[in-house]
Design an enzyme around this catalytic site. Sequence first.
Site, PDB file in Angstrom:
ATOM      1  N   GLU A 215       0.831  -1.195   0.000  1.00  0.00           N
ATOM      2  CA  GLU A 215       0.000   0.000   0.000  1.00  0.00           C
ATOM      3  C   GLU A 215       0.870   1.251   0.000  1.00  0.00           C
ATOM      4  O   GLU A 215       1.608   1.515   0.943  1.00  0.00           O
ATOM      5  CB  GLU A 215      -0.901  -0.008   1.244  1.00  0.00           C
ATOM      6  CG  GLU A 215      -1.691   1.254   1.462  1.00  0.00           C
ATOM      7  CD  GLU A 215      -2.371   1.281   2.826  1.00  0.00           C
ATOM      8  OE1 GLU A 215      -3.007   2.303   3.134  1.00  0.00           O
ATOM      9  OE2 GLU A 215      -2.253   0.295   3.586  1.00  0.00           O
TER      10      GLU A 215
ATOM     11  N   ASP B 108      -1.229  -1.199   5.770  1.00  0.00           N
ATOM     12  CA  ASP B 108      -1.112  -0.622   7.103  1.00  0.00           C
ATOM     13  C   ASP B 108      -2.086  -1.291   8.069  1.00  0.00           C
ATOM     14  O   ASP B 108      -3.154  -1.776   7.675  1.00  0.00           O
ATOM     15  CB  ASP B 108      -1.413   0.881   7.061  1.00  0.00           C
ATOM     16  CG  ASP B 108      -0.346   1.655   6.292  1.00  0.00           C
ATOM     17  OD1 ASP B 108       0.751   1.103   6.089  1.00  0.00           O
ATOM     18  OD2 ASP B 108      -0.639   2.800   5.883  1.00  0.00           O
TER      19      ASP B 108
ATOM     20  N   ASP C 112      -4.390  -0.333   9.963  1.00  0.00           N
ATOM     21  CA  ASP C 112      -5.435   0.613  10.356  1.00  0.00           C
ATOM     22  C   ASP C 112      -6.691   0.316   9.544  1.00  0.00           C
ATOM     23  O   ASP C 112      -6.749  -0.663   8.786  1.00  0.00           O
ATOM     24  CB  ASP C 112      -4.972   2.055  10.156  1.00  0.00           C
ATOM     25  CG  ASP C 112      -4.566   2.360   8.717  1.00  0.00           C
ATOM     26  OD1 ASP C 112      -4.852   1.533   7.828  1.00  0.00           O
ATOM     27  OD2 ASP C 112      -3.974   3.426   8.480  1.00  0.00           O
TER      28      ASP C 112
ATOM     29  N   ASP D 116      -8.068   1.914   6.989  1.00  0.00           N
ATOM     30  CA  ASP D 116      -7.857   1.990   5.538  1.00  0.00           C
ATOM     31  C   ASP D 116      -7.133   0.749   5.028  1.00  0.00           C
ATOM     32  O   ASP D 116      -7.459   0.220   3.959  1.00  0.00           O
ATOM     33  CB  ASP D 116      -7.055   3.243   5.179  1.00  0.00           C
ATOM     34  CG  ASP D 116      -7.908   4.506   5.255  1.00  0.00           C
ATOM     35  OD1 ASP D 116      -9.141   4.376   5.195  1.00  0.00           O
ATOM     36  OD2 ASP D 116      -7.338   5.599   5.398  1.00  0.00           O
TER      37      ASP D 116
END
Length: 672
Positions: free
Chosen positions: A464, A537, A539, A541
């Site tokens: 990403e 990541d 998180d 997203d």
Amino acid sequence: MEDDKELEFVLEEEEPNEFANEAILTGKDEESTKVDKGYGSEQIQILHGLEAVRLRPGMYIGTTGIQGLHHLVWEIVDNSVDEALAGHCNQIDVTLKEGDVVIVRDNGRGIPIDLHPETNRPAIESVFTTLHAGGKFNSDGAYRVSGGLHGVGASVVNALSDWLEVYVRRDGNVYYQKYARGTILNDLTIVDHVDKEDTGTMVIFHPDKEVFHEGTKFDYETIRSHLQQLAFLNKNIGFSVVDEREEHQKEKINYCYEGGINAYVEFLNSGQPKVNQHKMYFEGEQHGIQVEIGVQYNTGYSTQLGCYTNNIVNPDGGTHEEAFKSTLTYRLNLYAKTHNLFKKKEEGALTGEDCREGMVAIVSIKHPDPQFEGQTKGKLGSQDAKAVVTNIMTQQLQRFLDENPDDAKAIIEKAINASHARIAARKAKELVQRKGPLDSIGLASKLVDCRSKEPEKSEIFIVEGNSAGGSAIKGRDSKFQAILPLRGKILNVEKVRMDKVYANQELVSMIQAFGAGIDDDFNIEKARYHKVVIMTDADVDGAHIRTLLLTFFYRHMKPLIEKGYVYVAQPPLYRAQYGKTIHYAYSDEELKDIMSKNPGKPSIQRYKGLGEMDYSQLWETTLDPDRRILLRITLDDAQIADQTFTMLMGEDVDPRREFINTNAGYVKNLDY
């Protein structure tokens, strides 16, 4: 070493090879190299009773892993289902008890306990101790239709359990017998009395840990979903499951569907806007073959088609699937031409793919003597089934179209739109295929490839963002690790047709990089990497991007998941340093544990994204095969996975909101 953790659609590790004995494979057996023992009658081993099952359990249950463990439950449950199909049972109950014990009970006729004419012993003993003993070998016997055709189910479960007990309620008595690893421990005895109308069989068993080295712990959700599926496939037959284990206690759930296949289609299609407002349901019987088909179209673009024979799922389809597809395509085309629904000159015949876009369908047949291709029963080969399905469906589909013209028009208009998109997608696909994965002007030019040309040793990391991609490129081992950075969130393929897929740069980059094609043209043998690692990541997203990628792989490159080639990387959340000693923590709880075990105040770095790690940190935490944590993605139940992807990524918001509210507890403690 990889530390493969478990999550939904994930298995912990690959199945061990029971034949992988180094001495045998390499010929380094010291004894055998010194003396030629010859090959005579003394080398011919004769296995008696159930010895063969214990020696090679994989031949009978497929694997000694988690799937094989649950297969024991299916074998006993299937015997009860066969009683139900014969009209002698309407309730089947499964109970999970402490100590990895399972109880399967039904209200059927009860296994016969009278003396068998050949053995002069109670018939029940043959059922549980002899392979190929049962009442399912011909259609004139006790069972006209059966899922278990070889008479090995109960005896195999007995052989692979360190103990098994059976209670039979029959003729006003309760009969009892106990076994250990296939051996009879006591003569059949009467232990109680009941009303003559109270009949049935109860089997209690404990899997043998000597066979199931990965453990004997049963998964409640696996059993629950399987029983629900059986309830859909066998209308008006009740199934229940209850988990009485202290750590996993769940209330008793009962399943019984009057609608049968219709209810199944509605369940799989829940949350999707419907195209045809009237349900398409076809059933009938010819030449002893029962057919039941349910069809519902939605506004989406994917197809869900499940095929079953005698409750056995046929993932590779077969003659019943061929008949369903060809009849559907022919009849829709005929109706469209007859009613002048083709408006433009370029609109010609609809293909099967066009006619199945947005379709959810179940094709279930009950066959007295089915013929399968291969040992796994994955594909039906019976030609008579093809003729029967064609006959029944032709009559009833034509009647449905004539009686529901609005639904017929809506379905065909959707198919015509699909044909337009197919033509556009074909042109885009040809453009993509002309560019190889390493084409300097192609869309996969962002790929930083590895030097290895051996797919089984090669890995590709889908990363990403460019920042993380840069760290990964610097930190990787270029000999076998390739990096493909993504820019932002990829397209949600659940909401678009294939022409949009081919027009998306990020998706095309992956198609070209993997080198194996897409959809019907996908060839797993051409895959350039045997590890496709999603690295995003830790998180919200990142989780969204992972779901988008998994949706793409599941819909358009499913063999990648089926082969176990898809992984999710697990980067740490924290770096805690005590002087020269560094610890990495993957959760808040793990960080607290580290701090409780180490005196002093550490220097703590919180990673909000992969881009915050330098290349050396990314290597030692996420890329290094000796220290990293990877989650392998697998599919235990394709249709449940299909429904989950539709619910999470489809158009309907309410089911997704309900799912999030129900499962919010799993993520509420994470510090995003």
